[in-house]
Design an enzyme around this catalytic site. Structure first.
Site, PDB file in Angstrom:
ATOM      1  CE1 TYR A 188      -9.197   5.223  -2.675  1.00  0.00           C
ATOM      2  CE2 TYR A 188     -10.925   6.749  -3.313  1.00  0.00           C
ATOM      3  CZ  TYR A 188      -9.607   6.493  -2.999  1.00  0.00           C
ATOM      4  OH  TYR A 188      -8.686   7.514  -3.009  1.00  0.00           O
ATOM      5  CB  THR A 228      -1.729   5.365   4.276  1.00  0.00           C
ATOM      6  OG1 THR A 228      -1.158   4.654   3.187  1.00  0.00           O
ATOM      7  CG2 THR A 228      -3.218   5.515   4.051  1.00  0.00           C
ATOM      8  NE  ARG A 282      -1.196  10.077   1.661  1.00  0.00           N
ATOM      9  CZ  ARG A 282      -1.063   8.866   1.144  1.00  0.00           C
ATOM     10  NH1 ARG A 282      -0.133   8.038   1.596  1.00  0.00           N
ATOM     11  NH2 ARG A 282      -1.864   8.470   0.174  1.00  0.00           N
ATOM     12  CG  ASN A 310      -4.561  10.017   2.748  1.00  0.00           C
ATOM     13  OD1 ASN A 310      -5.154  10.457   1.774  1.00  0.00           O
ATOM     14  ND2 ASN A 310      -4.298   8.734   2.890  1.00  0.00           N
TER      15      ASN A 310
END
Length: 180
Positions: free
Chosen positions: A82, A124, A138, A148
């Site tokens: 990330y 998201t 989700r 999520n």
């Protein structure tokens, strides 16, 4: 005869219009090319016992699961995966969350795999998904924008890099993707 020509011309125009808006990728033998994308069930999905439901949704949606593995990310690997979010205020919380339990990582394959997987997982922010996409993954198991439940590559380029990250050599070329 004139009507037939107009019909044929109209049909050709319609076909051309559809072909321009919905292009297909073909291999040299004329068959449609399949894509691979990375799918990840995050710690809340694995620990919440959602993996079988998610895998069933994957298969029911026409995907093939090419490879899968369950791993525990350490801080270094989560931070590297990330890295494009490293300057954002939520980064340390994201890394802590991604190292809080095991993740299931899968390579999915089918035509339009990247777009189709992203459609199935929903927005998201899981809170938004529960309202706008109530049948998405989700909505089923996510809590908010960070927790999520699942990850999906946002482009073919991201998919290739992310698949390599988990199933091959870690790429040093880090691109930007907007998906958490």
């Amino acid at each position: 005869m004139c009507i037939r020509v107009i019909f044929s011309s109209s049909f050709f125009f319609f076909f051309l219009l559809v072909s321009l808006h919905f292009p297909t990728r073909s291999s040299s033998n004329g068959s449609t090319e399949e894509e691979e994308t990375l799918a990840m069930v995050k710690p809340d999905g694995v620990l919440g016992n959602y993996t079988e439901r998610i895998k069933n949704a994957v298969v029911e949606s026409g995907f093939s699961i090419i490879r899968e593995t369950v791993i525990q990310l350490d801080e270094h690997r989560a931070s590297t995966f990330y890295v494009e979010h490293s300057s954002k205020s939520f980064f340390s919380s994201l890394v802590k969350y991604m190292t809080s339990g095991p993740v299931l990582v899968m390579i999915l394959k089918k035509e339009n795999a990247v777009a189709d997987w992203r459609a199935i997982i929903g927005p998201t922010d899981a809170r938004k998904a529960k309202i706008t996409h109530p049948h998405s993954i989700r909505a089923m198991c996510g809590l908010n924008a960070e927790k999520n439940c699942v990850h999906g590559s946002d482009s073919l380029e991201s998919a290739r890099r992310e698949i390599s990250f988990f199933f091959g050599e870690i790429s040093t070329a880090v691109g930007v993707h907007d998906e958490l």
